[in-house]
Design a protein around this motif. Structure first.
Motif, short mmCIF file in Angstrom:
data_model
loop_
_atom_site.label_atom_id
_atom_site.label_comp_id
_atom_site.label_asym_id
_atom_site.label_seq_id
_atom_site.Cartn_x
_atom_site.Cartn_y
_atom_site.Cartn_z
N GLU A 280 30.59 37.34 39.85
CA GLU A 280 29.26 37.83 39.50
C GLU A 280 29.34 39.27 38.95
O GLU A 280 28.41 39.73 38.28
CB GLU A 280 28.34 37.81 40.72
N PHE A 281 30.44 39.96 39.25
CA PHE A 281 30.63 41.33 38.77
C PHE A 281 31.56 41.39 37.56
O PHE A 281 31.98 42.48 37.17
CB PHE A 281 31.18 42.20 39.90
N THR B 261 37.03 41.05 31.81
CA THR B 261 37.72 40.85 33.09
C THR B 261 37.58 39.45 33.67
O THR B 261 38.29 39.11 34.61
CB THR B 261 37.19 41.85 34.14
N ALA B 262 36.65 38.65 33.17
CA ALA B 262 36.39 37.32 33.74
C ALA B 262 37.69 36.51 33.84
O ALA B 262 38.53 36.57 32.95
CB ALA B 262 35.37 36.58 32.89
N ARG C 39 34.71 43.30 37.87
CA ARG C 39 35.11 44.59 37.29
C ARG C 39 34.60 45.71 38.20
O ARG C 39 33.41 45.79 38.50
CB ARG C 39 34.50 44.75 35.91
N TYR C 40 35.51 46.56 38.65
CA TYR C 40 35.16 47.74 39.43
C TYR C 40 35.49 48.96 38.61
O TYR C 40 36.64 49.15 38.19
CB TYR C 40 35.92 47.76 40.76
N VAL D 196 39.04 49.37 36.68
CA VAL D 196 39.02 50.02 35.38
C VAL D 196 38.56 51.46 35.60
O VAL D 196 37.47 51.69 36.11
CB VAL D 196 38.07 49.31 34.40
N HIS D 197 39.38 52.43 35.25
CA HIS D 197 39.05 53.83 35.51
C HIS D 197 38.25 54.44 34.37
O HIS D 197 38.64 54.34 33.21
CB HIS D 197 40.32 54.65 35.74
#
Length: 315
Positions: A141-142, A147-148, A152-153, A178-179
């Motif tokens: 869901e994020f 990124t799927a 993704r953070y 991911v920064h």
């Protein structure tokens, strides 16, 4: 005659004040304060620098990496760091103070939280939140197209530390870290996603304006402990460390150990300095949201709080 006497008296007082100040300043060498890459730290540091200038000291600002700055503090190339966060910098601070070359000058008065944060609208898509275990079932869901199927953070700049990659691995979360390149980019991501109610999970911290502006929550990870970070056998994953949340606590002032001997008066001012989360969040909001120049915000604080900081100088 009275006017002349009064003028002479004022001149004498001025000279006495100047001489007193000259005696108070133990060295005219610049005290070097570190600057980093987020608004609150810049504000905090420049307030401290302005107070030291008012006390008669020479001040120099030096751009430095948050963690790497400890090398400069140890060897005396740098003298003062105004924000070492319990959440991300305590290990580096303890290592540095353990050498005897760096000292912890005490709390700034700010209390820190740095953790994964999501907008409240994401709870409808991941109803088990804020419990971290909900992320095991709804990481997708994020996700984004890039990124799927992984969530993704968006972490802070790499220099902030935080062990997010290690946390993802240890808690077996299907997330890609991911920064953001800068503090501004981090919150630009939040603004963009929030306006469209797009999925987002990111690093948010307090003191900051974001938790007041946006409706959302911090993820509740297993509680932090020093053992969780140091011993893989401690925590929910018996094989990996960092299987818990980030620590919470004070934001510290750290200094080269020689500062107290070379500038004892300045050290006393630094030690006395304190500011609140509410003050800092409001000032960061003025800079980041209203576009007010940092030096203007600092000057306003200095004017409003003159009695307060004057007391730190004259104590």
């Amino acid at each position: 005659m009275r006017m002349r006497t009064a003028r002479l008296g004022a001149l004498t007082l001025s000279l006495m004040t100047s001489v007193s100040m000259a005696w108070a300043v133990e060295s005219t060498d610049p005290i070097k304060l570190t600057l980093h890459d987020w608004s609150g730290q810049l504000i905090n540091t420049k307030i401290m620098g302005n107070i030291l200038k008012e006390a008669g000291y020479n001040v120099e600002y030096v751009q430095a990496d948050y963690i790497a700055q400890f090398a400069g503090l140890k060897n005396g190339d740098l003298h003062l760091a105004m924000e070492i966060w319990e959440t991300t910098g305590r290990e580096a601070l303890d290592e540095a103070t353990g050498t005897g070359k760096v000292v912890n000058v005490g709390e700034t008065g700010l209390m820190a939280i740095e953790e994964w944060w999501y907008p409240s609208y994401m709870k409808d898509r991941c109803p088990g939140l804020p419990n971290w275990e909900a992320l095991k079932d709804c990481a997708e869901e994020f996700s984004t197209a890039e990124t799927a199927p992984y969530g993704r953070y968006v972490g802070g700049p790499v220099t902030w530390g935080g062990f997010d990659e290690e946390r993802v691995e240890a808690l077996e979360l299907d997330f890609e870290v991911v920064h953001a390149g800068t503090d501004a980019a981090l919150f630009a991501e939040l603004e963009s996603a929030y306006q469209r109610e797009d999925p987002i999970m990111l690093w948010v911290y307090v003191p900051h304006w974001a938790p007041a502006k946006y409706d959302g929550e911090f993820v509740e990870f297993p509680p932090y402990s020093a053992e969780c970070y140091a011993d893989p056998s401690v925590g929910v994953n018996p094989d990996l460390a960092y299987d818990c949340g980030k620590p919470r606590g004070p934001i510290w002032k750290a200094a080269w150990s020689g500062l107290k001997e070379k500038w004892p008066g300045a050290y006393d001012v630094i030690e006395a300095y304190n500011i609140s989360n509410e003050e800092m969040s409001a000032m960061v909001g003025k800079v980041d949201l209203e576009g007010v120049d940092i030096d203007t915000v600092v000057a306003d604080w200095m004017k409003t709080n003159k009695d307060r900081w004057s007391g730190w100088i004259t104590q």
